[in-house]
Design a protein around this motif. Structure first.
Motif, mmCIF file in Angstrom:
data_model
loop_
_atom_site.group_PDB
_atom_site.id
_atom_site.type_symbol
_atom_site.label_atom_id
_atom_site.label_comp_id
_atom_site.label_asym_id
_atom_site.label_seq_id
_atom_site.Cartn_x
_atom_site.Cartn_y
_atom_site.Cartn_z
ATOM 1 N N PHE A 1 28.393 20.043 49.645
ATOM 2 C CA PHE A 1 28.607 21.460 49.924
ATOM 3 C C PHE A 1 30.055 21.853 49.657
ATOM 4 O O PHE A 1 30.986 21.080 49.913
ATOM 5 N N LYS A 2 30.219 23.058 49.163
ATOM 6 C CA LYS A 2 31.542 23.615 48.892
ATOM 7 C C LYS A 2 31.594 24.981 49.574
ATOM 8 O O LYS A 2 31.092 25.971 49.052
ATOM 9 N N PHE A 3 32.192 25.006 50.772
ATOM 10 C CA PHE A 3 32.083 26.172 51.628
ATOM 11 C C PHE A 3 33.382 26.973 51.716
ATOM 12 O O PHE A 3 34.466 26.481 51.396
ATOM 13 N N GLU A 4 33.209 28.195 52.232
ATOM 14 C CA GLU A 4 34.323 29.054 52.618
ATOM 15 C C GLU A 4 34.199 29.325 54.121
ATOM 16 O O GLU A 4 33.099 29.334 54.680
ATOM 17 N N GLY A 5 35.311 29.565 54.769
ATOM 18 C CA GLY A 5 35.303 30.058 56.143
ATOM 19 C C GLY A 5 34.663 29.138 57.157
ATOM 20 O O GLY A 5 34.840 27.916 57.147
ATOM 21 N N GLU A 6 33.867 29.745 58.048
ATOM 22 C CA GLU A 6 33.344 29.046 59.223
ATOM 23 C C GLU A 6 32.433 27.872 58.873
ATOM 24 O O GLU A 6 32.404 26.860 59.580
ATOM 25 N N LEU A 7 31.679 27.983 57.786
ATOM 26 C CA LEU A 7 30.774 26.894 57.431
ATOM 27 C C LEU A 7 31.529 25.649 56.993
ATOM 28 O O LEU A 7 31.066 24.524 57.192
ATOM 29 N N LYS A 8 32.693 25.831 56.390
ATOM 30 C CA LYS A 8 33.500 24.692 55.962
ATOM 31 C C LYS A 8 33.889 23.839 57.169
ATOM 32 O O LYS A 8 33.728 22.607 57.159
ATOM 33 N N ALA A 9 34.371 24.481 58.217
ATOM 34 C CA ALA A 9 34.773 23.763 59.419
ATOM 35 C C ALA A 9 33.576 23.111 60.087
ATOM 36 O O ALA A 9 33.655 21.957 60.548
ATOM 37 N N LYS A 10 32.468 23.801 60.139
ATOM 38 C CA LYS A 10 31.255 23.276 60.780
ATOM 39 C C LYS A 10 30.747 22.042 60.043
ATOM 40 O O LYS A 10 30.347 21.052 60.666
ATOM 41 N N ASN A 11 30.787 22.077 58.714
ATOM 42 C CA ASN A 11 30.309 20.947 57.917
ATOM 43 C C ASN A 11 31.235 19.743 58.054
ATOM 44 O O ASN A 11 30.777 18.590 58.087
ATOM 45 N N GLU A 12 32.528 19.997 58.132
ATOM 46 C CA GLU A 12 33.504 18.897 58.233
ATOM 47 C C GLU A 12 33.415 18.170 59.563
ATOM 48 O O GLU A 12 33.867 17.026 59.681
ATOM 49 N N ILE B 1 30.655 17.299 61.064
ATOM 50 C CA ILE B 1 29.435 16.497 61.166
ATOM 51 C C ILE B 1 29.783 15.019 61.163
ATOM 52 O O ILE B 1 30.544 14.538 60.316
ATOM 53 N N CYS B 2 29.233 14.298 62.115
ATOM 54 C CA CYS B 2 29.429 12.853 62.178
ATOM 55 C C CYS B 2 28.097 12.202 62.526
ATOM 56 O O CYS B 2 27.183 12.849 63.013
ATOM 57 N N GLY B 3 27.983 10.924 62.261
ATOM 58 C CA GLY B 3 26.722 10.246 62.518
ATOM 59 C C GLY B 3 25.731 10.482 61.396
ATOM 60 O O GLY B 3 26.110 10.796 60.266
ATOM 61 N N SER B 4 24.453 10.329 61.701
ATOM 62 C CA SER B 4 23.415 10.413 60.671
ATOM 63 C C SER B 4 22.439 11.556 60.873
ATOM 64 O O SER B 4 21.479 11.697 60.108
ATOM 65 N N GLU B 5 22.656 12.371 61.890
ATOM 66 C CA GLU B 5 21.716 13.446 62.178
ATOM 67 C C GLU B 5 21.961 14.669 61.294
ATOM 68 O O GLU B 5 23.107 15.050 61.030
ATOM 69 N N ALA B 6 20.874 15.264 60.829
ATOM 70 C CA ALA B 6 20.965 16.487 60.030
ATOM 71 C C ALA B 6 21.363 17.659 60.920
ATOM 72 O O ALA B 6 20.962 17.741 62.085
ATOM 73 N N VAL B 7 22.171 18.558 60.367
ATOM 74 C CA VAL B 7 22.642 19.732 61.106
ATOM 75 C C VAL B 7 22.324 20.988 60.301
ATOM 76 O O VAL B 7 22.633 21.060 59.106
ATOM 77 N N THR B 8 21.705 21.969 60.938
ATOM 78 C CA THR B 8 21.448 23.254 60.294
ATOM 79 C C THR B 8 22.718 24.094 60.382
ATOM 80 O O THR B 8 23.173 24.449 61.482
ATOM 81 N N LEU B 9 23.290 24.392 59.238
ATOM 82 C CA LEU B 9 24.554 25.130 59.192
ATOM 83 C C LEU B 9 24.349 26.635 59.201
ATOM 84 O O LEU B 9 25.207 27.388 59.681
ATOM 85 N N TYR B 10 23.232 27.086 58.661
ATOM 86 C CA TYR B 10 22.981 28.528 58.569
ATOM 87 C C TYR B 10 21.482 28.744 58.482
ATOM 88 O O TYR B 10 20.773 27.988 57.804
ATOM 89 N N ASP B 11 21.000 29.780 59.131
ATOM 90 C CA ASP B 11 19.589 30.159 59.040
ATOM 91 C C ASP B 11 19.515 31.666 59.272
ATOM 92 O O ASP B 11 19.615 32.127 60.405
ATOM 93 N N GLY B 12 19.407 32.429 58.193
ATOM 94 C CA GLY B 12 19.408 33.882 58.324
ATOM 95 C C GLY B 12 19.331 34.550 56.972
ATOM 96 O O GLY B 12 19.001 33.914 55.964
ATOM 97 N N PRO B 13 19.655 35.841 56.892
ATOM 98 C CA PRO B 13 19.565 36.572 55.626
ATOM 99 C C PRO B 13 20.464 35.983 54.542
ATOM 100 O O PRO B 13 21.592 35.555 54.817
#
Length: 275
Positions: free
Chosen positions: A149-160, A162-174
């Protein structure tokens, strides 16, 4: 029939691939190549093909201009491109900006604006449903390794974080709200919003999942909801597994798919077209 003259805007991985592929096909001919850093082109592209300034691209007589650079290109040059030739917008996340979409649609009066389907499986069928007004719901879910992923803003921090092996939903919306945050990653979703035009960027849904276990694939799921028939909704769900290494923004199958879009684009007249 004369080969289609193609101008390529951008010389990253996809731009390099297209430049080589266009020159190898008898039905295509290279018109020009532009890159933000012109020095990158010297020694790799013949001088006669190098466009130093996009304002002068008409001098190369292209039939089709292909953007594979950045969404800002469509905002700055899209209407000018459409006054010159057919235009394939390789970064359709640019169209999440309503003023940009409006400007390009308004400019597509003598040439066509083309949107590549890319990883958006079933695009033509969904477009037909949208044309009939029977498309009631559309959601695209993309699952990738965090490094892809190559993000801007809030998603960049949220993705960085992530630790461990569990999947994380970063965004779900329009989709409209997601495109500015991930302009390089969600072109498939933007294509979906254009195909599902009766719903558009505000109603078509996008979901991004960052999954550390996905070291070999980019996964794209498309969920379609149609009209009720005898009290039951018509639905379709597809899953596409695209081979990709960690860190790869673009999956391996995307290159061939995009070349197919270049071959198909052009010659359909004014308006907006999927390819």
């Amino acid at each position: 029939m004369a080969p289609k003259r193609v101008g390529i805007v951008g010389y990253g991985h996809l731009g390099k691939f297209l430049t080589k592929a266009v020159q190898e096909r008898p039905d295509l001919e290279l018109a020009f190549v532009w890159n933000r850093t012109t020095s990158v082109l010297h020694g790799e592209v013949e001088g006669r093909y190098i466009c130093e300034n996009l304002e002068n691209c008409s001098q190369f007589s292209p039939d089709l201009i292909v953007e594979v650079s950045h969404p800002i290109i469509s905002e700055k040059y899209g209407p000018m491109f459409l006054n010159t030739a057919d235009y394939l917008v390789g970064s359709p996340t640019a169209l999440a900006s309503q003023p940009v979409e409006d400007a390009l649609r308004a400019a597509a009066t003598s040439h066509g604006l083309y949107v590549p389907a890319g990883a958006f499986w079933g695009a033509e069928d969904i477009l037909k449903m949208a044309d009939r007004g029977t498309l009631k719901g559309l959601k695209v879910t993309m699952k990738k390794h965090p490094s892809c992923f190559k993000f801007e803003g809030e998603l960049k921090a949220k993705n960085e974080q992530i630790c461990g092996s569990e999947a994380v939903t970063l965004y779900d919306g329009p989709v409209r709200g997601l495109c500015p945050l991930a302009p390089n990653n969600v072109n498939t979703m933007a294509a979906a919003a254009m195909a599902g035009h009766n719903l558009g960027f505000d109603v078509v849904q996008g979901c991004l999942v960052s999954d550390p276990k996905l070291t070999d694939w980019h996964i794209v799921e498309v969920e379609v909801t149609g009209p009720q028939i005898a009290g039951r909704n018509f639905t379709v769900k597809t899953t596409r597994n695209n081979p990709a290494d960690p860190g790869a923004v673009t999956g391996s199958a995307t290159y061939g798919s995009f070349l197919s879009s270049v071959v198909r684009a052009g010659g359909r007249g004014p308006g907006v077209h999927l390819c």
